[in-house]
Enzyme design. Structure first.
Site, short mmCIF file in Angstrom:
data_model
loop_
_atom_site.label_atom_id
_atom_site.label_comp_id
_atom_site.label_asym_id
_atom_site.label_seq_id
_atom_site.Cartn_x
_atom_site.Cartn_y
_atom_site.Cartn_z
N GLY A 1 -10.61 -2.33 0.25
CA GLY A 1 -9.54 -1.74 -0.31
C GLY A 1 -9.92 -0.45 -1.18
O GLY A 1 -9.94 0.64 -0.78
N ASP B 1 -11.03 -11.89 8.89
CA ASP B 1 -10.55 -10.45 8.16
C ASP B 1 -12.09 -9.90 7.84
O ASP B 1 -12.05 -8.67 8.04
CB ASP B 1 -9.79 -10.75 6.96
CG ASP B 1 -9.70 -9.54 6.12
OD1 ASP B 1 -8.96 -8.86 6.31
OD2 ASP B 1 -10.38 -9.31 5.03
N GLY C 1 -5.01 -4.48 -3.46
CA GLY C 1 -4.30 -3.99 -4.44
C GLY C 1 -3.38 -2.63 -4.33
O GLY C 1 -4.16 -1.73 -3.40
N LYS D 1 -13.76 -6.23 9.10
CA LYS D 1 -14.35 -5.36 8.04
C LYS D 1 -16.17 -5.13 8.71
O LYS D 1 -16.20 -3.84 8.45
CB LYS D 1 -14.13 -5.68 6.72
CG LYS D 1 -12.90 -5.76 6.17
CD LYS D 1 -12.38 -6.36 5.06
CE LYS D 1 -11.15 -6.36 4.32
NZ LYS D 1 -10.92 -7.35 3.49
N LYS E 1 -7.38 -2.49 9.29
CA LYS E 1 -8.61 -3.06 9.65
C LYS E 1 -8.79 -3.65 11.11
O LYS E 1 -9.45 -3.56 12.08
CB LYS E 1 -9.56 -3.90 8.51
CG LYS E 1 -8.88 -5.20 8.35
CD LYS E 1 -8.66 -6.03 7.18
CE LYS E 1 -7.24 -5.41 6.55
NZ LYS E 1 -7.10 -6.19 5.54
N GLY F 1 -0.47 -13.80 -5.55
CA GLY F 1 -0.52 -12.57 -4.89
C GLY F 1 -1.74 -12.23 -4.38
O GLY F 1 -1.74 -11.05 -3.60
N ILE G 1 -12.66 0.48 -2.98
CA ILE G 1 -14.32 0.80 -2.99
C ILE G 1 -14.51 1.79 -1.88
O ILE G 1 -14.25 1.82 -0.79
CB ILE G 1 -15.29 -0.54 -2.50
CG1 ILE G 1 -15.04 -1.37 -3.67
CG2 ILE G 1 -16.50 0.17 -2.91
CD1 ILE G 1 -15.94 -2.65 -3.36
N VAL H 1 0.92 -1.26 0.06
CA VAL H 1 0.04 0.05 0.03
C VAL H 1 0.84 1.26 0.17
O VAL H 1 0.79 2.20 -0.77
CB VAL H 1 -0.87 -0.12 1.21
CG1 VAL H 1 -1.86 1.25 1.26
CG2 VAL H 1 -1.85 -1.32 0.97
N1 NAP Z 1 -2.22 -4.85 0.66
C1 NAP Z 1 -3.38 -4.54 0.49
O1 NAP Z 1 -3.91 -4.53 -0.62
C2 NAP Z 1 -4.08 -3.90 1.67
C3 NAP Z 1 -5.61 -3.57 1.46
C4 NAP Z 1 -6.32 -2.90 2.35
C5 NAP Z 1 -5.69 -2.71 3.38
N2 NAP Z 1 -4.49 -3.09 3.66
C6 NAP Z 1 -3.91 -2.91 5.06
O2 NAP Z 1 -2.59 -1.91 4.82
C7 NAP Z 1 -1.82 -2.30 5.75
C8 NAP Z 1 -0.41 -2.43 5.05
O3 NAP Z 1 -0.51 -3.76 4.26
P1 NAP Z 1 0.66 -3.88 3.04
O4 NAP Z 1 0.01 -4.87 2.17
O5 NAP Z 1 0.91 -2.86 2.50
O6 NAP Z 1 1.78 -4.61 4.10
P2 NAP Z 1 3.04 -4.84 3.63
O7 NAP Z 1 3.37 -5.01 1.99
O8 NAP Z 1 3.61 -6.10 4.51
O9 NAP Z 1 3.91 -3.62 4.28
C9 NAP Z 1 4.29 -3.22 5.54
C10 NAP Z 1 5.27 -2.11 5.35
O10 NAP Z 1 5.31 -1.56 6.72
C11 NAP Z 1 6.99 -1.85 7.29
N3 NAP Z 1 6.69 -2.05 8.47
C12 NAP Z 1 6.26 -3.17 9.14
N4 NAP Z 1 6.53 -3.22 10.69
C13 NAP Z 1 7.08 -2.15 11.00
C14 NAP Z 1 7.75 -1.28 11.91
N5 NAP Z 1 7.87 -1.70 13.11
N6 NAP Z 1 8.35 -0.12 11.69
C15 NAP Z 1 8.47 0.51 10.34
N7 NAP Z 1 8.04 -0.10 9.32
C16 NAP Z 1 7.51 -1.36 9.53
C17 NAP Z 1 7.52 -2.89 6.33
O11 NAP Z 1 8.88 -2.49 6.17
P3 NAP Z 1 9.90 -3.31 5.23
O12 NAP Z 1 9.51 -3.04 3.86
O13 NAP Z 1 11.26 -2.89 5.45
O14 NAP Z 1 9.63 -4.76 5.40
C18 NAP Z 1 6.63 -2.70 5.10
O15 NAP Z 1 7.18 -1.44 4.15
C19 NAP Z 1 -2.20 -3.45 6.48
O16 NAP Z 1 -2.78 -2.96 7.74
C20 NAP Z 1 -3.18 -4.15 5.66
O17 NAP Z 1 -4.22 -4.72 6.30
C21 NAP Z 1 -3.77 -3.66 2.74
#
Ligand code: NAP
Length: 426
Positions: free
Chosen positions: A136, A203, A304, A207, A107, A189, A138, A15
């Protein structure tokens, strides 16, 4: 005149990268149309030297210290997209206490600690927005807040976990086993290495807990939702149901009836003719029933990088406008205190899957006082069963029951000691 807002971001993964990409791409447009320059001052990550898919803008600091963001007095707005619960909660509390507005996609955190964090935001005259936490891409939370302000929502029904919907769609359409469909989702993915929260319904429950806060002014608890996942659903069940006009979907539902809230997250047989029955793959959909608008449906990507980033950035724009104008959102106090009942407690019709013969089933169905009709080999349709009848049947038979959407018998408040309905043929 352009106002510059200093922004810090926690997380630069899926994200976070989308946020940087979109922000870089639309910065000039935001400045032209909104009069805002969003300056990404710093981004915090876990692994400082990990390779990054997206480059940070010149002048943006990369740090591995959350304090560098939440304690920096120049930063006015914090985007939290790092996930985790305890660490993110501590970071958001620190940001709010020092007067920073916060936008989060988290969430898990907003479902479980949302009330506490929103109260803190109010006390410190800050905004706390979390559009991206549900469905996400929407824009459903802001739609509920803004577009239903003069309406009264009565039902929210959603397919709000893309991973589960992808797995069930693949099991139905291409006959893949649960495990095979899950592996395909992981390869594409669409599923995490650890898919527990998605396949157990946790999950979707988080939500739904948030959606209920926006639709009814009353958040639900996890105990009230009591999610049931998809891990026990088989390909044969999906395909038998589909043969006869139903799609098994992990449905999240919350409805208001006669002074009660009814909720559920569980696999449900949705008629294929219903719009929700046609939502396949990782798509999400939220159907809303309300007094003024009637039925409306919102579909789109539930996850996404750029879709979710768009939801984050739309919150960021509103929070930035509020900072410029020195106003904050009027977040409704949790005003609802309706008794909550799980929809599973209501009498309703079921699809029954069992290896028993119709003669055997009929015997126990008579004991439980319900009617049964074969649909395909091993698949039967049962007339509305009360929770007590359902339990009696399941105590006697190894039978899996999937509720059929829209067959609930509404006689709220539910009298758990109600007599069994008479044996009505379908
Ligand atoms: N992915 C989706 O499509 C999506 C959709 C809706 C909501 N979300 C929500 O958005 C949030 C992020 O999701 P994501 O998929 O982007 O996660 P992700 O790809 O795993 O990215 C997490 C990021 O946070 C960093 N991080 C983790 N722990 C940390 C800490 N203690 N201190 C500093 N940085 C830290 C990680 O650093 P490093 O890169 O160095 O490891 C990484 O850059 C979550 O709450 C998820 O539920 C995601």
């Amino acid at each position: 005149m352009t106002t510059t807002i200093e922004v810090g971001m926690l997380g630069f993964g899926t994200v976070g990268s989308g946020v940087v990409l979109r922000l870089t791409r639309v910065a000039a447009r935001i400045e032209r149309t909104q009069g805002l320059r969003l300056h990404l001052a710093a981004v915090a990550v876990s692994h400082l030297n990990a390779p990054r898919a997206v480059q940070l803008p010149l002048g943006t600091r990369l740090t591995d210290s959350i304090a560098d963001i939440v304690d920096d007095p120049r930063i006015q707005l914090v985007i939290e997209v790092m996930g985790t619960v305890a660490t993110a909660k501590r970071a958001i509390i620190a940001a709010l206490v020092s007067g920073k507005s916060v936008v989060t996609a988290n969430k898990d955190l907003m479902a479980t600690a949302g009330d506490q964090l929103l109260a803190l935001a109010r006390r410190h005259h800050c905004d706390l927005f979390y559009e991206a936490s549900v469905a996400g891409g929407i824009p459903i939370l802001r739609t509920l807040t803004d577009s239903y302000v003069t309406d009264t929502v009565t039902e929210v029904t959603g397919i709000i976990n893309g991973t589960a919907n992808y797995i069930l769609s693949a099991m139905t359409a291409s006959g893949r086993s649960y495990q095979h469909a899950l592996t395909a989702a992981q390869r594409a993915g669409y599923a995490e290495t650890d898919p527990t929260n998605d396949v157990t319904g946790l999950d979707a429950a988080y939500k739904l807990m948030i959606l209920s806060r926006f639709a009814f002014g009353q958040a639900l608890t996890l105990q009230q939702v009591a999610p049931v996942g998809i891990t026990n659903i088989t390909t044969e069940q999906c395909q038998s149901a589909a043969c006869c006009g139903w799609q098994i979907k992990l449905l999240a539902e919350v409805q208001r009836h006669a002074g009660h809230l009814y909720c559920r997250v569980a696999p449900v047989a949705v008629p294929t003719s219903e719009a929700l029955g046609q939502v396949v793959g990782v798509q999400n959909a939220v159907a809303i029933q309300s007094e003024a608008i009637g039925a409306s449906l919102y579909t789109g990507p539930g996850a996404g990088s750029t879709a979710t980033a768009n939801s984050v950035l739309s919150d960021v724009i509103v929070a930035a406008q509020h900072l410029r104008e020195d106003v904050r959102a009027t977040v409704n106090e949790q005003c609802g205190s309706l008794p909550v009942i799980n929809i599973g407690e209501l009498p309703q019709a079921y699809l029954a899957f069992s290896a028993s013969t119709i003669m055997e089933l009929q015997y126990y169905a008579n004991e439980a006082d319900c009617s049964i009709r074969p649909v395909t080999a091993n698949c039967y349709q049962l007339t509305a069963l009360t929770a007590a009848q359902r339990q009696r049947l399941q105590a006697r038979l190894a039978i899996q029951l999937i509720p059929i959407m829209g067959t609930e018998v509404w006689s709220a408040p539910v009298d758990m000691s109600m007599p069994s309905p008479s044996n009505v043929a379908i």
